[in-house]
Design a protein around this motif. Sequence first.
Motif, PDB file in Angstrom:
ATOM      1  N   LEU A 224      57.416  36.176  65.509  1.00  0.00           N
ATOM      2  CA  LEU A 224      55.295  37.636  64.976  1.00  0.00           C
ATOM      3  C   LEU A 224      54.869  36.562  64.569  1.00  0.00           C
ATOM      4  CD1 LEU A 224      57.297  40.017  66.324  1.00  0.00           C
ATOM      5  CD2 LEU A 224      55.832  41.299  65.173  1.00  0.00           C
ATOM      6  N   PHE A 225      53.522  36.396  64.759  1.00  0.00           N
ATOM      7  CA  PHE A 225      53.314  35.016  63.677  1.00  0.00           C
ATOM      8  C   PHE A 225      52.269  36.383  63.031  1.00  0.00           C
ATOM      9  CE2 PHE A 225      49.937  31.958  62.899  1.00  0.00           C
ATOM     10  CZ  PHE A 225      50.479  31.077  61.720  1.00  0.00           C
ATOM     11  N   HIS A 226      51.975  36.379  61.641  1.00  0.00           N
ATOM     12  CA  HIS A 226      50.977  37.033  61.004  1.00  0.00           C
ATOM     13  C   HIS A 226      50.526  35.636  60.321  1.00  0.00           C
ATOM     14  CE1 HIS A 226      53.442  41.011  61.511  1.00  0.00           C
ATOM     15  NE2 HIS A 226      55.050  39.780  61.119  1.00  0.00           N
ATOM     16  N   GLY A 227      49.141  36.050  60.600  1.00  0.00           N
ATOM     17  CA  GLY A 227      48.692  35.311  59.696  1.00  0.00           C
ATOM     18  C   GLY A 227      47.313  35.910  58.452  1.00  0.00           C
ATOM     19  N   VAL A 286      54.277  39.693  54.007  1.00  0.00           N
ATOM     20  CA  VAL A 286      53.210  40.283  55.542  1.00  0.00           C
ATOM     21  C   VAL A 286      51.670  41.066  55.176  1.00  0.00           C
ATOM     22  CG1 VAL A 286      53.533  41.021  57.634  1.00  0.00           C
ATOM     23  CG2 VAL A 286      55.214  39.669  57.178  1.00  0.00           C
ATOM     24  N   ALA A 287      52.844  42.384  54.415  1.00  0.00           N
ATOM     25  CA  ALA A 287      51.509  43.397  54.227  1.00  0.00           C
ATOM     26  C   ALA A 287      49.900  42.455  52.888  1.00  0.00           C
ATOM     27  CB  ALA A 287      51.820  44.498  53.126  1.00  0.00           C
ATOM     28  N   GLU A 288      50.722  42.125  52.104  1.00  0.00           N
ATOM     29  CA  GLU A 288      49.974  40.926  51.234  1.00  0.00           C
ATOM     30  C   GLU A 288      49.287  40.630  51.930  1.00  0.00           C
ATOM     31  OE1 GLU A 288      53.240  41.847  48.010  1.00  0.00           O
ATOM     32  OE2 GLU A 288      52.494  39.561  47.791  1.00  0.00           O
ATOM     33  N   LEU A 289      49.603  39.847  52.652  1.00  0.00           N
ATOM     34  CA  LEU A 289      48.648  38.725  53.456  1.00  0.00           C
ATOM     35  C   LEU A 289      47.539  39.653  53.733  1.00  0.00           C
ATOM     36  CD1 LEU A 289      49.883  35.867  52.730  1.00  0.00           C
ATOM     37  CD2 LEU A 289      50.322  35.597  55.365  1.00  0.00           C
ATOM     38  N   LYS A 290      47.935  40.250  54.437  1.00  0.00           N
ATOM     39  CA  LYS A 290      47.372  40.911  55.181  1.00  0.00           C
ATOM     40  C   LYS A 290      45.641  41.685  54.852  1.00  0.00           C
ATOM     41  CE  LYS A 290      49.012  40.585  59.623  1.00  0.00           C
ATOM     42  NZ  LYS A 290      48.196  39.941  60.959  1.00  0.00           N
ATOM     43  N   ASN A 291      46.208  41.916  53.656  1.00  0.00           N
ATOM     44  CA  ASN A 291      45.373  43.116  52.527  1.00  0.00           C
ATOM     45  C   ASN A 291      44.434  41.522  50.833  1.00  0.00           C
ATOM     46  OD1 ASN A 291      45.998  45.513  53.486  1.00  0.00           O
ATOM     47  ND2 ASN A 291      47.893  45.128  51.806  1.00  0.00           N
ATOM     48  N   THR A 292      44.640  39.916  52.084  1.00  0.00           N
ATOM     49  CA  THR A 292      43.748  39.714  51.148  1.00  0.00           C
ATOM     50  C   THR A 292      43.015  38.878  51.488  1.00  0.00           C
ATOM     51  OG1 THR A 292      46.001  38.683  50.640  1.00  0.00           O
ATOM     52  CG2 THR A 292      44.307  37.044  49.787  1.00  0.00           C
ATOM     53  N   VAL A 293      41.979  38.550  50.903  1.00  0.00           N
ATOM     54  CA  VAL A 293      40.616  38.272  51.245  1.00  0.00           C
ATOM     55  C   VAL A 293      40.098  37.011  50.242  1.00  0.00           C
ATOM     56  CG1 VAL A 293      40.045  40.289  52.699  1.00  0.00           C
ATOM     57  CG2 VAL A 293      39.431  40.164  50.601  1.00  0.00           C
ATOM     58  N   CYS A 294      39.632  36.182  51.230  1.00  0.00           N
ATOM     59  CA  CYS A 294      38.623  35.116  50.312  1.00  0.00           C
ATOM     60  C   CYS A 294      37.299  34.523  50.574  1.00  0.00           C
ATOM     61  CB  CYS A 294      39.868  34.091  49.354  1.00  0.00           C
ATOM     62  SG  CYS A 294      40.595  32.945  51.422  1.00  0.00           S
ATOM     63  N   ASP A 295      36.383  33.903  49.615  1.00  0.00           N
ATOM     64  CA  ASP A 295      35.897  32.960  50.647  1.00  0.00           C
ATOM     65  C   ASP A 295      36.252  31.819  51.324  1.00  0.00           C
ATOM     66  OD1 ASP A 295      34.146  34.410  48.558  1.00  0.00           O
ATOM     67  OD2 ASP A 295      33.345  32.882  47.391  1.00  0.00           O
ATOM     68  N   LYS A 296      35.168  31.460  51.885  1.00  0.00           N
ATOM     69  CA  LYS A 296      35.919  30.500  52.739  1.00  0.00           C
ATOM     70  C   LYS A 296      34.482  29.555  52.967  1.00  0.00           C
ATOM     71  CE  LYS A 296      38.792  33.047  56.076  1.00  0.00           C
ATOM     72  NZ  LYS A 296      38.316  34.412  55.251  1.00  0.00           N
ATOM     73  N   LEU A 404      39.837  27.533  51.596  1.00  0.00           N
ATOM     74  CA  LEU A 404      40.419  29.052  51.952  1.00  0.00           C
ATOM     75  C   LEU A 404      40.166  29.149  50.361  1.00  0.00           C
ATOM     76  CD1 LEU A 404      41.040  29.548  54.543  1.00  0.00           C
ATOM     77  CD2 LEU A 404      42.499  31.450  54.185  1.00  0.00           C
ATOM     78  N   HIS A 405      39.371  29.746  49.926  1.00  0.00           N
ATOM     79  CA  HIS A 405      39.320  30.156  48.070  1.00  0.00           C
ATOM     80  C   HIS A 405      40.553  30.610  47.518  1.00  0.00           C
ATOM     81  CE1 HIS A 405      36.673  26.986  48.127  1.00  0.00           C
ATOM     82  NE2 HIS A 405      35.653  27.792  48.938  1.00  0.00           N
ATOM     83  N   LEU A 406      41.491  30.397  47.961  1.00  0.00           N
ATOM     84  CA  LEU A 406      42.473  31.840  47.277  1.00  0.00           C
ATOM     85  C   LEU A 406      42.986  31.227  46.106  1.00  0.00           C
ATOM     86  CD1 LEU A 406      45.357  30.898  50.133  1.00  0.00           C
ATOM     87  CD2 LEU A 406      44.085  33.343  50.119  1.00  0.00           C
ATOM     88  N   GLN A 407      41.985  30.906  45.240  1.00  0.00           N
ATOM     89  CA  GLN A 407      42.417  30.716  44.201  1.00  0.00           C
ATOM     90  C   GLN A 407      41.431  32.085  43.512  1.00  0.00           C
ATOM     91  OE1 GLN A 407      43.996  28.114  44.985  1.00  0.00           O
ATOM     92  NE2 GLN A 407      45.957  29.194  44.334  1.00  0.00           N
ATOM     93  N   GLU A 408      40.325  32.030  43.849  1.00  0.00           N
ATOM     94  CA  GLU A 408      39.331  33.259  43.226  1.00  0.00           C
ATOM     95  C   GLU A 408      38.954  33.988  44.316  1.00  0.00           C
ATOM     96  OE1 GLU A 408      36.645  29.492  44.039  1.00  0.00           O
ATOM     97  OE2 GLU A 408      38.623  28.872  44.186  1.00  0.00           O
ATOM     98  N   LYS A 409      40.253  34.708  44.349  1.00  0.00           N
ATOM     99  CA  LYS A 409      40.169  35.651  44.598  1.00  0.00           C
ATOM    100  C   LYS A 409      39.291  37.072  44.683  1.00  0.00           C
ATOM    101  CE  LYS A 409      45.185  35.870  46.397  1.00  0.00           C
ATOM    102  NZ  LYS A 409      46.298  35.801  45.834  1.00  0.00           N
ATOM    103  N   GLU A 410      38.189  37.591  45.947  1.00  0.00           N
ATOM    104  CA  GLU A 410      37.002  38.578  45.447  1.00  0.00           C
ATOM    105  C   GLU A 410      37.931  39.894  45.726  1.00  0.00           C
ATOM    106  OE1 GLU A 410      33.834  38.073  48.286  1.00  0.00           O
ATOM    107  OE2 GLU A 410      35.319  36.459  49.680  1.00  0.00           O
ATOM    108  N   GLU A 411      37.273  40.610  45.434  1.00  0.00           N
ATOM    109  CA  GLU A 411      37.612  42.089  45.155  1.00  0.00           C
ATOM    110  C   GLU A 411      37.473  42.385  46.703  1.00  0.00           C
ATOM    111  OE1 GLU A 411      38.695  44.865  42.831  1.00  0.00           O
ATOM    112  OE2 GLU A 411      39.226  43.346  42.588  1.00  0.00           O
ATOM    113  N   LYS A 412      38.255  43.502  47.061  1.00  0.00           N
ATOM    114  CA  LYS A 412      38.189  43.533  48.848  1.00  0.00           C
ATOM    115  C   LYS A 412      37.782  44.223  48.891  1.00  0.00           C
ATOM    116  CE  LYS A 412      40.408  44.699  53.144  1.00  0.00           C
ATOM    117  NZ  LYS A 412      41.776  45.184  53.450  1.00  0.00           N
ATOM    118  N   ASN A 413      36.456  44.535  49.477  1.00  0.00           N
ATOM    119  CA  ASN A 413      35.231  45.353  50.040  1.00  0.00           C
ATOM    120  C   ASN A 413      34.849  46.432  51.166  1.00  0.00           C
ATOM    121  OD1 ASN A 413      34.142  43.636  50.545  1.00  0.00           O
ATOM    122  ND2 ASN A 413      32.464  43.927  48.956  1.00  0.00           N
ATOM    123  N   ASP A 414      36.199  46.265  52.233  1.00  0.00           N
ATOM    124  CA  ASP A 414      36.203  46.578  53.666  1.00  0.00           C
ATOM    125  C   ASP A 414      36.745  47.018  53.913  1.00  0.00           C
ATOM    126  OD1 ASP A 414      34.616  44.024  56.060  1.00  0.00           O
ATOM    127  OD2 ASP A 414      36.618  43.883  54.562  1.00  0.00           O
TER     128      ASP A 414
END
Length: 414
Positions: A224-227, A286-296, A404-414
């Motif tokens: 399985l592949f979790h991106g 896997v869950a952490e990755l799915k819940n991470t959002v960032c600017d691109k 992907l701007h992972l270093q500057e994570k923003e709050e997940k808002n949706d």
Amino acid sequence: MLELNKIEEFAPLCLSCLGRAFGKVGFGLDNRERGLEILNQLEIKEGSNLQERLIAQEIDCSLCDGLISEISNFRDLVIDSFSDFSISSFKIGTVVDKDILSREIEFQLQFGENTGEALKSQLNREIGISVYKKLGIEAKMDNPDAVAIIDTGYDIVNLEIKSLFIEGNYNKYDRTVPQTRWPCHSCRGVGCAKCNNTGQLYPDSVQSLIAHPFTIESSCSEDLFHGMGREDIDAAMLGDGRPFVLELRMPKNRDLDLQKIGKKVNVDNKDRVQASELKFVPRSRVAELKNTVCDKTYRVDVSISDEISIESLKKGAQRLSSTVIEQRTPTRVSHRRADLVRPRLVNSVDVVSFVDGMAELVIRAQHGTYIRELVSGDDGRTVPSLASLIDAKCKVEVLDVLNLHLQEKEEKND
Ligand SMILES: [Zn+2]
Ligand SMILES: [Zn+2]
């Protein structure tokens, strides 16, 4: 405390089943020794009629129905089920017939102290010790490589092998491959004439290209592949790449040389897909990755079909920078996403070049921004847009993810 006639109601018992009901008797005794101690306290002599009425060979015990006598048999079943897998820790579970369990509870309740051990617990423990002695692998309650559940009524072992989780970053240079396998619509993955009997809509995917040598090396049953999000099929994924976790289910071999396999992925798929930064991670990633959002940040080639000057293009780009736009769900994805208007922050739009009606732009925007629609306006569904601001028809011809701007994570808002 011990009433002989109450014990006799359940006889004949094996020594384990007798001893198990009296967890508090003796110190450091196993259930068999404890059973002997009980007989001692009741002053029942070995070889007496009473002893023969009360105590049976394990195989003839009416309480456990002979299960205690089968411990070495269960051990062998477990060892057999492990034989294909390289594991270093395990846990045993048992399924025992309901009637046996309720009879045991009834028996233990006769003595009212509720300190007895459960039959299943003795089985699990003694089978576990026995497997450990034969194989030398660790019995472990918490997160073992293998969980063997023995169905004692049918002599069947259901084996669960912990998946392997491998995290990495991928780059995609081939603008024809989707991120994950995509089963053919007509046959739903079975294989038909339309899909050349591959079962797949696309012959390759980032998943299939990266997973292939891992599935061979691990002999897993499935991958399985979790991106961390995904780009469009026709978009490249450049820069430092996109984080993913590859899950290998039921792996027979857990000892993988990630650097070596990663190298094979990269050599075999040069100019198409590359994987880097490979490491083993726990399932929780896997869950952490799915819940991470960032600017691109994206690189886009835009065709502009009306005559405009580079100055007005730059002006439009500037007006779009640091602007919150409103995007209604594009029609192209409305079959799988709710039709909503979403506010999205566009951080910056930079014009790299503008030649013969083709502009190259670099756009940084909040996660979830539809870049094609930000450029085209999507018939007024995205407001404002580059097209509306420069008053010209704009279309994205090529879109790549640059970063992907992972270093500057923003709050997940949706
Ligand atoms: Zn028994
Ligand atoms: Zn098909």
